[in-house]
Design a protein around this motif. Structure first.
Motif, PDB file in Angstrom:
ATOM      1  N   PHE A 115      -2.781 -15.741  -4.191  1.00 57.08           N
ATOM      2  CA  PHE A 115      -2.785 -16.340  -5.517  1.00 57.08           C
ATOM      3  C   PHE A 115      -3.994 -17.241  -5.770  1.00 57.08           C
ATOM      4  CE2 PHE A 115       1.504 -14.774  -5.816  1.00 57.08           C
ATOM      5  CZ  PHE A 115       1.576 -14.448  -7.165  1.00 57.08           C
ATOM      6  N   GLU A 116      -4.696 -17.616  -4.724  1.00 55.09           N
ATOM      7  CA  GLU A 116      -5.960 -18.323  -4.917  1.00 55.09           C
ATOM      8  C   GLU A 116      -7.009 -17.397  -5.530  1.00 55.09           C
ATOM      9  OE1 GLU A 116      -7.373 -20.079  -1.328  1.00 55.09           O
ATOM     10  OE2 GLU A 116      -5.642 -21.404  -1.108  1.00 55.09           O
ATOM     11  N   HIS A 117      -6.913 -16.108  -5.202  1.00 56.74           N
ATOM     12  CA  HIS A 117      -7.866 -15.114  -5.712  1.00 56.74           C
ATOM     13  C   HIS A 117      -7.075 -13.903  -6.235  1.00 56.74           C
ATOM     14  CE1 HIS A 117     -10.985 -17.460  -3.741  1.00 56.74           C
ATOM     15  NE2 HIS A 117     -10.238 -17.454  -2.649  1.00 56.74           N
ATOM     16  N   TYR A 118      -6.143 -14.163  -7.138  1.00 50.80           N
ATOM     17  CA  TYR A 118      -5.218 -13.119  -7.579  1.00 50.80           C
ATOM     18  C   TYR A 118      -5.930 -11.975  -8.288  1.00 50.80           C
ATOM     19  CZ  TYR A 118      -0.990 -10.979  -9.417  1.00 50.80           C
ATOM     20  OH  TYR A 118       0.024 -10.107  -9.719  1.00 50.80           O
ATOM     21  N   TYR A 119      -7.008 -12.309  -9.036  1.00 52.50           N
ATOM     22  CA  TYR A 119      -7.734 -11.263  -9.751  1.00 52.50           C
ATOM     23  C   TYR A 119      -8.346 -10.262  -8.782  1.00 52.50           C
ATOM     24  CZ  TYR A 119     -11.107 -15.036  -8.929  1.00 52.50           C
ATOM     25  OH  TYR A 119     -11.835 -16.043  -8.361  1.00 52.50           O
ATOM     26  N   TRP A 120      -8.779 -10.761  -7.590  1.00 51.41           N
ATOM     27  CA  TRP A 120      -9.312  -9.844  -6.579  1.00 51.41           C
ATOM     28  C   TRP A 120      -8.208  -8.981  -5.983  1.00 51.41           C
ATOM     29  CZ3 TRP A 120     -14.029  -8.626  -6.830  1.00 51.41           C
ATOM     30  CH2 TRP A 120     -15.008  -9.563  -7.161  1.00 51.41           C
ATOM     31  N   PHE A 121      -7.032  -9.584  -5.827  1.00 53.30           N
ATOM     32  CA  PHE A 121      -5.892  -8.810  -5.312  1.00 53.30           C
ATOM     33  C   PHE A 121      -5.560  -7.667  -6.265  1.00 53.30           C
ATOM     34  CE2 PHE A 121      -1.294  -8.014  -5.193  1.00 53.30           C
ATOM     35  CZ  PHE A 121      -1.147  -7.650  -3.862  1.00 53.30           C
ATOM     36  N   VAL A 122      -5.536  -7.971  -7.572  1.00 53.24           N
ATOM     37  CA  VAL A 122      -5.273  -6.936  -8.574  1.00 53.24           C
ATOM     38  C   VAL A 122      -6.366  -5.872  -8.529  1.00 53.24           C
ATOM     39  CG1 VAL A 122      -5.138  -6.471 -11.063  1.00 53.24           C
ATOM     40  CG2 VAL A 122      -3.937  -8.434 -10.099  1.00 53.24           C
ATOM     41  N   PHE A 123      -7.639  -6.305  -8.428  1.00 55.91           N
ATOM     42  CA  PHE A 123      -8.766  -5.379  -8.389  1.00 55.91           C
ATOM     43  C   PHE A 123      -8.679  -4.467  -7.168  1.00 55.91           C
ATOM     44  CE2 PHE A 123     -13.229  -4.240  -7.498  1.00 55.91           C
ATOM     45  CZ  PHE A 123     -13.547  -3.662  -8.720  1.00 55.91           C
ATOM     46  N   ILE A 124      -8.223  -5.003  -6.027  1.00 53.91           N
ATOM     47  CA  ILE A 124      -8.103  -4.212  -4.803  1.00 53.91           C
ATOM     48  C   ILE A 124      -6.948  -3.224  -4.892  1.00 53.91           C
ATOM     49  CG2 ILE A 124      -7.540  -4.333  -2.330  1.00 53.91           C
ATOM     50  CD1 ILE A 124      -9.054  -7.026  -2.293  1.00 53.91           C
ATOM     51  N   THR A 125      -5.839  -3.665  -5.503  1.00 58.60           N
ATOM     52  CA  THR A 125      -4.645  -2.810  -5.528  1.00 58.60           C
ATOM     53  C   THR A 125      -4.714  -1.713  -6.589  1.00 58.60           C
ATOM     54  OG1 THR A 125      -3.516  -4.461  -6.912  1.00 58.60           O
ATOM     55  CG2 THR A 125      -3.088  -4.528  -4.532  1.00 58.60           C
ATOM     56  N   ILE A 126      -5.566  -1.856  -7.606  1.00 56.77           N
ATOM     57  CA  ILE A 126      -5.700  -0.785  -8.598  1.00 56.77           C
ATOM     58  C   ILE A 126      -6.206   0.515  -7.950  1.00 56.77           C
ATOM     59  CG2 ILE A 126      -6.980   0.002 -10.644  1.00 56.77           C
ATOM     60  CD1 ILE A 126      -6.709  -2.816 -11.774  1.00 56.77           C
ATOM     61  N   PRO A 127      -7.236   0.463  -7.080  1.00 59.04           N
ATOM     62  CA  PRO A 127      -7.625   1.703  -6.393  1.00 59.04           C
ATOM     63  C   PRO A 127      -6.500   2.294  -5.545  1.00 59.04           C
ATOM     64  CG  PRO A 127      -9.355   0.070  -6.179  1.00 59.04           C
ATOM     65  CD  PRO A 127      -8.173  -0.631  -6.779  1.00 59.04           C
ATOM     66  N   LEU A 128      -5.671   1.428  -4.959  1.00 60.44           N
ATOM     67  CA  LEU A 128      -4.568   1.916  -4.127  1.00 60.44           C
ATOM     68  C   LEU A 128      -3.546   2.686  -4.958  1.00 60.44           C
ATOM     69  CD1 LEU A 128      -3.880  -1.110  -1.721  1.00 60.44           C
ATOM     70  CD2 LEU A 128      -5.278   0.920  -1.316  1.00 60.44           C
ATOM     71  N   ILE A 129      -3.145   2.107  -6.090  1.00 54.98           N
ATOM     72  CA  ILE A 129      -2.146   2.800  -6.914  1.00 54.98           C
ATOM     73  C   ILE A 129      -2.772   4.016  -7.598  1.00 54.98           C
ATOM     74  CG2 ILE A 129      -2.459   1.449  -9.044  1.00 54.98           C
ATOM     75  CD1 ILE A 129       0.649   1.519  -9.293  1.00 54.98           C
ATOM     76  N   SER A 130      -4.092   3.957  -7.841  1.00 52.52           N
ATOM     77  CA  SER A 130      -4.787   5.126  -8.398  1.00 52.52           C
ATOM     78  C   SER A 130      -4.760   6.273  -7.397  1.00 52.52           C
ATOM     79  CB  SER A 130      -6.244   4.773  -8.740  1.00 52.52           C
ATOM     80  OG  SER A 130      -6.305   3.739  -9.692  1.00 52.52           O
ATOM     81  N   LEU A 131      -5.005   5.947  -6.132  1.00 51.29           N
ATOM     82  CA  LEU A 131      -4.964   6.956  -5.075  1.00 51.29           C
ATOM     83  C   LEU A 131      -3.557   7.519  -4.936  1.00 51.29           C
ATOM     84  CD1 LEU A 131      -6.278   8.489  -2.741  1.00 51.29           C
ATOM     85  CD2 LEU A 131      -5.833   6.507  -1.276  1.00 51.29           C
ATOM     86  N   ALA A 132      -2.550   6.637  -4.994  1.00 53.13           N
ATOM     87  CA  ALA A 132      -1.154   7.077  -4.871  1.00 53.13           C
ATOM     88  C   ALA A 132      -0.779   8.011  -6.023  1.00 53.13           C
ATOM     89  CB  ALA A 132      -0.222   5.867  -4.841  1.00 53.13           C
ATOM     90  N   THR A 133      -1.194   7.657  -7.233  1.00 60.32           N
ATOM     91  CA  THR A 133      -0.897   8.494  -8.400  1.00 60.32           C
ATOM     92  C   THR A 133      -1.640   9.819  -8.320  1.00 60.32           C
ATOM     93  OG1 THR A 133      -0.525   6.546  -9.799  1.00 60.32           O
ATOM     94  CG2 THR A 133      -0.983   8.615 -10.931  1.00 60.32           C
ATOM     95  N   ALA A 134      -2.911   9.765  -7.921  1.00 57.63           N
ATOM     96  CA  ALA A 134      -3.706  10.996  -7.789  1.00 57.63           C
ATOM     97  C   ALA A 134      -3.078  11.943  -6.772  1.00 57.63           C
ATOM     98  CB  ALA A 134      -5.136  10.654  -7.393  1.00 57.63           C
ATOM     99  N   LEU A 135      -2.569  11.395  -5.679  1.00 65.06           N
ATOM    100  CA  LEU A 135      -1.909  12.223  -4.655  1.00 65.06           C
ATOM    101  C   LEU A 135      -0.582  12.774  -5.167  1.00 65.06           C
ATOM    102  CD1 LEU A 135      -2.574  10.050  -1.452  1.00 65.06           C
ATOM    103  CD2 LEU A 135      -3.598  12.272  -2.009  1.00 65.06           C
ATOM    104  N   ALA A 136       0.174  11.931  -5.866  1.00 65.35           N
ATOM    105  CA  ALA A 136       1.491  12.351  -6.349  1.00 65.35           C
ATOM    106  C   ALA A 136       1.390  13.448  -7.406  1.00 65.35           C
ATOM    107  CB  ALA A 136       2.238  11.144  -6.921  1.00 65.35           C
ATOM    108  N   PHE A 137       0.342  13.379  -8.243  1.00 68.22           N
ATOM    109  CA  PHE A 137       0.181  14.373  -9.312  1.00 68.22           C
ATOM    110  C   PHE A 137      -0.922  15.388  -8.987  1.00 68.22           C
ATOM    111  CE2 PHE A 137       2.456  10.997 -11.428  1.00 68.22           C
ATOM    112  CZ  PHE A 137       3.288  11.670 -12.317  1.00 68.22           C
ATOM    113  N   ARG A 138      -1.229  15.509  -7.709  1.00 72.52           N
ATOM    114  CA  ARG A 138      -2.266  16.437  -7.263  1.00 72.52           C
ATOM    115  C   ARG A 138      -1.948  17.871  -7.711  1.00 72.52           C
ATOM    116  NH1 ARG A 138      -3.169  19.127  -2.255  1.00 72.52           N
ATOM    117  NH2 ARG A 138      -1.166  18.286  -1.570  1.00 72.52           N
TER     118      ARG A 138
END
Length: 242
Positions: A115-138
């Protein structure tokens, strides 16, 4: 004909066809200063309101249109998610909300770091969920990974808006057992928003197909976030047995 005050070019219309400056360059006044403050300091250019509202009307359809090129009026999706993450983290700190019911030292330290750098956490996790979605809808989607990344950036903003609206509720139940129930409710709402948006975005698939693939993507994303948390604990040198 209008003479551009920036480059001296003669042109017709609202913008100079040589340098792009607007033909409407009035004297600097209060309206000009306010617009400059909005755009320069808050990076706010009316698009944040338009994009935010669109996320709760027809999100999947709006995102499809954005990817296909209809982008005027929209706040840039990655910037929007980071701005909202910053707003969320700021309010969270100001209200001194505690969502942890555990006394585990390592968990508390990691939680505070996030939470000290929450915006970076969000920025890091967007690629993760993008990868998960790309794999799920491959093989079931015509969109590439980068377009899925834009989809997930908008969806992250959608969820952040809901979480910001829930902050007063979390503050009211701060440090009580009810906080966990509210966070569980938010997880259900998060998935509901993901499913609702995916049903519109992947509208060529049946709703059961979208439901199953959305569940798979959400679970894969959740596991990747857990793995990321463990890696951060190890890299930051936290005592896992503390």
């Amino acid at each position: 004909m209008i003479t551009c005050k920036n480059c001296g070019n003669n042109f017709e219309g609202n913008f100079c066809n040589h340098c792009g400056q607007s033909s409407k360059t009035s004297r600097i006044n209060l309206d000009f200063l306010w617009e400059d403050i909005q755009h320069g300091i808050f990076h706010y250019d009316k698009g944040i309101v338009f994009s935010g509202k669109s996320m709760f009307l027809k999100p999947g359809s709006i995102i499809k249109e954005y990817i296909d090129g209809k982008r005027v009026g929209h706040f840039r999706p990655i910037s929007l998610s980071l701005v909202l993450a910053g707003i969320y983290a700021l309010i969270y700190h100001l209200l001194t909300i505690n969502l942890l019911t555990s006394d585990d030292k390592a968990s508390i330290e990691l939680y505070n770091k996030v939470f000290e750098h929450y915006y970076w956490f969000v920025f890091i996790t967007i690629p993760l969920i993008s990868l998960a979605t790309a794999l799920a809808f491959r093989k079931k989607s015509e969109y590439n990974f980068y377009e899925i990344f834009i989809l997930e950036s908008f969806k992250a903003s959608q969820r952040l808006i809901v979480h910001i609206l829930f902050l007063p509720v979390l503050y009211f139940f701060n440090s009580t057992k009810s906080v966990q129930n509210i966070t569980n409710l938010l997880m259900i709402i998060d998935f509901g928003l993901i499913l609702w948006t995916n049903l519109q975005f992947f509208n060529k698939l049946s709703w059961t197909n979208v439901l199953i693939r959305s569940l798979i993507g959400y679970v894969v994303y959740f596991l990747m976030v857990l793995l990321l948390a463990v890696v951060l604990l190890l890299l930051l040198g936290f005592d896992m047995d503390a």
